[in-house]
Structure formats: structure tokens, C-alpha cells
Write a protein that holds these residues in place. Structure first.
Motif, PDB file in Angstrom:
ATOM      1  N   LYS A 287       0.770  -1.524  -0.527  1.00 38.36           N
ATOM      2  CA  LYS A 287      -0.092  -0.154  -0.096  1.00 38.36           C
ATOM      3  C   LYS A 287       1.031   0.972   0.096  1.00 38.36           C
ATOM      4  CE  LYS A 287      -4.258  -2.114   2.090  1.00 38.36           C
ATOM      5  NZ  LYS A 287      -5.002  -1.499   2.405  1.00 38.36           N
ATOM      6  N   MET A 288       2.296   0.774   0.751  1.00 30.93           N
ATOM      7  CA  MET A 288       2.849   2.541   0.682  1.00 30.93           C
ATOM      8  C   MET A 288       3.197   2.823  -0.611  1.00 30.93           C
ATOM      9  SD  MET A 288       2.712   4.387   3.755  1.00 30.93           S
ATOM     10  CE  MET A 288       4.727   4.429   4.501  1.00 30.93           C
ATOM     11  N   ARG A 289       4.060   1.417  -1.381  1.00 35.61           N
ATOM     12  CA  ARG A 289       4.872   1.282  -1.987  1.00 35.61           C
ATOM     13  C   ARG A 289       2.896   2.062  -3.491  1.00 35.61           C
ATOM     14  NH1 ARG A 289       4.582   0.391  -7.628  1.00 35.61           N
ATOM     15  NH2 ARG A 289       2.308  -0.848  -6.778  1.00 35.61           N
ATOM     16  N   ASP A 290       2.372   1.607  -3.703  1.00 34.14           N
ATOM     17  CA  ASP A 290       1.418   2.342  -4.231  1.00 34.14           C
ATOM     18  C   ASP A 290       1.253   4.130  -4.176  1.00 34.14           C
ATOM     19  OD1 ASP A 290       0.942  -0.453  -5.230  1.00 34.14           O
ATOM     20  OD2 ASP A 290      -0.907  -0.421  -3.625  1.00 34.14           O
ATOM     21  N   LYS A 291       1.922   4.633  -2.604  1.00 30.37           N
ATOM     22  CA  LYS A 291       1.154   5.592  -2.687  1.00 30.37           C
ATOM     23  C   LYS A 291       2.518   6.662  -3.295  1.00 30.37           C
ATOM     24  CE  LYS A 291      -1.530   5.691   1.845  1.00 30.37           C
ATOM     25  NZ  LYS A 291      -1.982   5.703   2.933  1.00 30.37           N
ATOM     26  N   LEU A 292       3.570   5.665  -2.674  1.00 27.29           N
ATOM     27  CA  LEU A 292       4.916   6.243  -4.021  1.00 27.29           C
ATOM     28  C   LEU A 292       4.602   6.664  -5.369  1.00 27.29           C
ATOM     29  CD1 LEU A 292       7.656   7.574  -3.558  1.00 27.29           C
ATOM     30  CD2 LEU A 292       8.297   5.212  -3.415  1.00 27.29           C
ATOM     31  N   GLU A 293       4.332   5.751  -5.695  1.00 30.34           N
ATOM     32  CA  GLU A 293       3.656   5.158  -7.147  1.00 30.34           C
ATOM     33  C   GLU A 293       3.523   6.223  -7.702  1.00 30.34           C
ATOM     34  OE1 GLU A 293       2.857   2.375 -10.856  1.00 30.34           O
ATOM     35  OE2 GLU A 293       1.849   1.864  -8.907  1.00 30.34           O
ATOM     36  N   ASN A 294       1.806   6.821  -6.888  1.00 27.91           N
ATOM     37  CA  ASN A 294       0.533   8.054  -7.463  1.00 27.91           C
ATOM     38  C   ASN A 294       1.712   9.226  -7.250  1.00 27.91           C
ATOM     39  OD1 ASN A 294      -0.952   6.160  -8.356  1.00 27.91           O
ATOM     40  ND2 ASN A 294      -2.329   6.187  -5.494  1.00 27.91           N
ATOM     41  N   HIS A 295       2.610   9.363  -6.013  1.00 27.63           N
ATOM     42  CA  HIS A 295       3.607  10.574  -5.700  1.00 27.63           C
ATOM     43  C   HIS A 295       4.297  11.005  -7.275  1.00 27.63           C
ATOM     44  CE1 HIS A 295       1.782  12.364  -2.411  1.00 27.63           C
ATOM     45  NE2 HIS A 295       1.366  11.820  -2.334  1.00 27.63           N
ATOM     46  N   LEU A 296       4.869   9.808  -8.169  1.00 27.05           N
ATOM     47  CA  LEU A 296       5.702  10.211  -9.205  1.00 27.05           C
ATOM     48  C   LEU A 296       4.823   9.822 -10.695  1.00 27.05           C
ATOM     49  CD1 LEU A 296       8.508   7.332  -8.058  1.00 27.05           C
ATOM     50  CD2 LEU A 296       8.612   9.737  -7.861  1.00 27.05           C
ATOM     51  N   THR A 297       3.611   9.995 -10.341  1.00 25.98           N
ATOM     52  CA  THR A 297       3.000   9.909 -11.776  1.00 25.98           C
ATOM     53  C   THR A 297       2.869  11.043 -12.700  1.00 25.98           C
ATOM     54  OG1 THR A 297       0.812   9.101 -10.537  1.00 25.98           O
ATOM     55  CG2 THR A 297       0.448  10.285 -13.003  1.00 25.98           C
ATOM     56  N   LEU A 298       3.516  12.446 -12.152  1.00 26.36           N
ATOM     57  CA  LEU A 298       3.814  13.380 -12.696  1.00 26.36           C
ATOM     58  C   LEU A 298       4.892  13.385 -13.697  1.00 26.36           C
ATOM     59  CD1 LEU A 298       2.873  16.782 -14.306  1.00 26.36           C
ATOM     60  CD2 LEU A 298       3.739  17.055 -12.217  1.00 26.36           C
TER      61      LEU A 298
ATOM     62  N   GLN B 226      22.665   8.581   1.081  1.00 25.01           N
ATOM     63  CA  GLN B 226      21.785   9.759   1.068  1.00 25.01           C
ATOM     64  C   GLN B 226      20.204   9.240   1.151  1.00 25.01           C
ATOM     65  OE1 GLN B 226      22.248  13.100   3.278  1.00 25.01           O
ATOM     66  NE2 GLN B 226      19.664  12.077   2.859  1.00 25.01           N
ATOM     67  N   ALA B 227      19.157   9.176   2.113  1.00 22.26           N
ATOM     68  CA  ALA B 227      17.870   8.265   2.037  1.00 22.26           C
ATOM     69  C   ALA B 227      16.862   9.563   1.930  1.00 22.26           C
ATOM     70  CB  ALA B 227      17.494   7.307   3.192  1.00 22.26           C
ATOM     71  N   LEU B 228      15.341   8.722   1.584  1.00 23.49           N
ATOM     72  CA  LEU B 228      14.570  10.268   1.508  1.00 23.49           C
ATOM     73  C   LEU B 228      13.373   9.771   1.894  1.00 23.49           C
ATOM     74  CD1 LEU B 228      14.320  10.742  -2.785  1.00 23.49           C
ATOM     75  CD2 LEU B 228      15.016  12.230  -1.090  1.00 23.49           C
ATOM     76  N   PRO B 229      12.727  10.227   2.570  1.00 25.20           N
ATOM     77  CA  PRO B 229      12.195  11.826   2.541  1.00 25.20           C
ATOM     78  C   PRO B 229      13.598  12.227   3.791  1.00 25.20           C
ATOM     79  CG  PRO B 229      10.269  10.293   3.678  1.00 25.20           C
ATOM     80  CD  PRO B 229      11.459   9.224   3.723  1.00 25.20           C
TER      81      PRO B 229
ATOM     82  N   HIS C  13       1.835  12.460   5.823  1.00 27.25           N
ATOM     83  CA  HIS C  13       2.288  11.377   4.866  1.00 27.25           C
ATOM     84  C   HIS C  13       2.318  11.508   3.283  1.00 27.25           C
ATOM     85  CE1 HIS C  13       1.353   7.271   7.870  1.00 27.25           C
ATOM     86  NE2 HIS C  13       2.559   8.375   7.897  1.00 27.25           N
ATOM     87  N   ASN C  14       1.391  12.902   2.340  1.00 25.06           N
ATOM     88  CA  ASN C  14       1.812  13.194   1.482  1.00 25.06           C
ATOM     89  C   ASN C  14       2.517  13.854   1.840  1.00 25.06           C
ATOM     90  OD1 ASN C  14      -0.529  12.168   0.248  1.00 25.06           O
ATOM     91  ND2 ASN C  14      -1.884  13.008   0.879  1.00 25.06           N
ATOM     92  N   ASP C  15       3.218  14.742   2.419  1.00 28.83           N
ATOM     93  CA  ASP C  15       4.254  15.968   2.748  1.00 28.83           C
ATOM     94  C   ASP C  15       5.584  14.908   2.249  1.00 28.83           C
ATOM     95  OD1 ASP C  15       2.962  18.499   3.056  1.00 28.83           O
ATOM     96  OD2 ASP C  15       3.124  17.824   5.310  1.00 28.83           O
TER      97      ASP C  15
ATOM     98  N   ILE D  60      10.339  12.833  -0.931  1.00 27.74           N
ATOM     99  CA  ILE D  60      10.235  11.687  -2.526  1.00 27.74           C
ATOM    100  C   ILE D  60      10.338  12.136  -3.034  1.00 27.74           C
ATOM    101  CG2 ILE D  60      10.233   9.081  -2.148  1.00 27.74           C
ATOM    102  CD1 ILE D  60       8.869   8.790   0.546  1.00 27.74           C
ATOM    103  N   ALA D  61       8.859  12.601  -3.811  1.00 29.31           N
ATOM    104  CA  ALA D  61       8.992  12.442  -5.261  1.00 29.31           C
ATOM    105  C   ALA D  61       9.904  13.819  -5.888  1.00 29.31           C
ATOM    106  CB  ALA D  61       7.533  12.851  -5.508  1.00 29.31           C
ATOM    107  N   GLN D  62      10.512  14.710  -4.785  1.00 29.89           N
ATOM    108  CA  GLN D  62      10.709  15.913  -5.651  1.00 29.89           C
ATOM    109  C   GLN D  62      12.475  15.394  -5.103  1.00 29.89           C
ATOM    110  OE1 GLN D  62       9.645  19.461  -2.266  1.00 29.89           O
ATOM    111  NE2 GLN D  62       8.672  19.724  -3.927  1.00 29.89           N
ATOM    112  N   GLY D  63      12.846  14.654  -4.848  1.00 27.81           N
ATOM    113  CA  GLY D  63      14.691  13.618  -3.860  1.00 27.81           C
ATOM    114  C   GLY D  63      14.481  13.438  -5.713  1.00 27.81           C
ATOM    115  N   ILE D  64      14.018  12.459  -5.368  1.00 35.39           N
ATOM    116  CA  ILE D  64      14.116  11.789  -6.555  1.00 35.39           C
ATOM    117  C   ILE D  64      13.651  12.141  -8.128  1.00 35.39           C
ATOM    118  CG2 ILE D  64      12.472  10.071  -8.280  1.00 35.39           C
ATOM    119  CD1 ILE D  64      11.445   8.708  -5.909  1.00 35.39           C
ATOM    120  N   ARG D  65      12.718  13.164  -8.086  1.00 38.72           N
ATOM    121  CA  ARG D  65      13.062  14.620  -9.502  1.00 38.72           C
ATOM    122  C   ARG D  65      15.234  14.954  -9.475  1.00 38.72           C
ATOM    123  NH1 ARG D  65      10.351  17.099 -13.296  1.00 38.72           N
ATOM    124  NH2 ARG D  65       7.725  16.568 -11.928  1.00 38.72           N
ATOM    125  N   ILE D  66      15.026  15.276  -8.454  1.00 38.68           N
ATOM    126  CA  ILE D  66      16.774  16.037  -8.215  1.00 38.68           C
ATOM    127  C   ILE D  66      17.763  14.507  -9.078  1.00 38.68           C
ATOM    128  CG2 ILE D  66      18.393  16.874  -7.246  1.00 38.68           C
ATOM    129  CD1 ILE D  66      16.217  18.056  -5.651  1.00 38.68           C
ATOM    130  N   ALA D  67      17.492  13.540  -8.533  1.00 39.97           N
ATOM    131  CA  ALA D  67      18.043  12.535  -8.548  1.00 39.97           C
ATOM    132  C   ALA D  67      18.144  11.863 -10.193  1.00 39.97           C
ATOM    133  CB  ALA D  67      17.938  11.881  -7.865  1.00 39.97           C
TER     134      ALA D  67
END
Length: 156
Positions: free
Chosen positions: A21-32, A119-122, A134-136, A141-148
């Protein structure tokens, strides 16, 4: 940041099924990132009927440029995550073939793990479940992945 479809960065999710379920939420946040053509994503639930799951996981572990390790007690306790996925992810990270990003889902002793020096996220490696919202945490995490990803593209 937009890439051609054949240039999209492949992201591999390594996670314990108890954390799906947490993986699903992360996937949603990486949708953009996915909609912008920046990433494609892969995890074991995308294995098609009739395919050999071990071969599929190995193939994607070897082709992904970013490997997300979704860290929790369940993940640390999973022999498959630990013995196969973490081992191969760290080999590829050390060879500079892929970037491993630990995503701290819950409070667990992870700092002395093979990925503990990465270096880990969030932000501040504060576990997702410790954030009031949790959305924050997933935004961080999404912003950190975008930077990476930007760093990977600029240095490739």
C-alpha cells in the motif's frame, strides 16, 4: 524536464509485499514524472502470466537506472529483498551502473545496512510513517527523485 520515450529513466521498486500500500502511494506521487515521460516504473506485480518471476526481476534489476529500496522492518526481514535485490542493487550502485535510493517507510535499524551510507529519502531520512501528513513525506521523496534523475541526465 521531458525525455523521449526511449530515454525515460527506468525505476525499480524493491519492497516487501506487506508494504504494498505504501508502494502504491509512492507510485501515485511519481505520476507526474511518468506522465512527463521522465520515468517508467517496474515492480514485481507487473510480471505477466506465464513469465518466470525470478528472471523478470533479474532483468529489471539489471536494466533500471534507479533502484528504490522501500525500507521497513518487513523489507529487512525479507530474505529475497535482502539476499537478491539489495545485493544486486548495491553491486550496480558501486559500479555506478544504477543509483540506489533508500526510501525510509518506517522506523527500523537500517543505518548499518549495506545501503546505510547512501543518502535516503524523505528529507532527513525521517520515516514516512513519522510524518504528520504522509503526503508531505511522499512529496519530499518525489522531489528528491526528480533531483536525482536530473543529476543522472546531466552526468550521462
Amino acid at each position: 524536464m521531458s525525455l523521449q520515450p526511449d530515454q525515460a529513466i527506468e525505476v525499480f521498486y524493491s519492497y516487501a509485499h506487506e508494504d504494498e500500500k505504501m508502494r502504491d502511494k509512492l507510485e501515485n506521487h511519481l505520476t507526474l514524472l511518468r506522465r512527463q515521460g521522465v520515468i517508467t516504473e517496474w515492480y514485481d506485480r507487473k510480471i505477466g502470466a506465464g513469465k518466470e518471476w525470478h528472471n523478470e526481476i533479474d532483468t529489471h534489476l539489471d536494466s533500471s537506472q534507479i533502484i528504490l529500496l522501500l525500507i521497513s522492518a518487513n523489507f529487512i526481514a525479507s530474505d529475497y529483498c535482502w539476499d537478491v535485490e539489495v545485493k544486486r542493487a548495491m553491486e550496480r550502485h558501486e559500479a555506478k551502473e544504477a543509483r540506489v535510493i533508500p526510501i525510509i517507510l518506517d522506523s527500523v535499524d537500517w543505518e548499518s545496512a549495506p545501503f546505510g551510507r547512501i543518502q535516503a529519502l524523505p528529507k532527513d531520512a525521517k520515516p514516512v510513517k513519522k510524518w504528520r501528513n504522509h503526503n508531505d513525506a511522499f512529496l519530499s521523496i518525489a522531489q528528491g527523485i526528480r533531483i536525482a534523475i536530473k543529476d543522472l541526465i546531466e552526468n550521462s
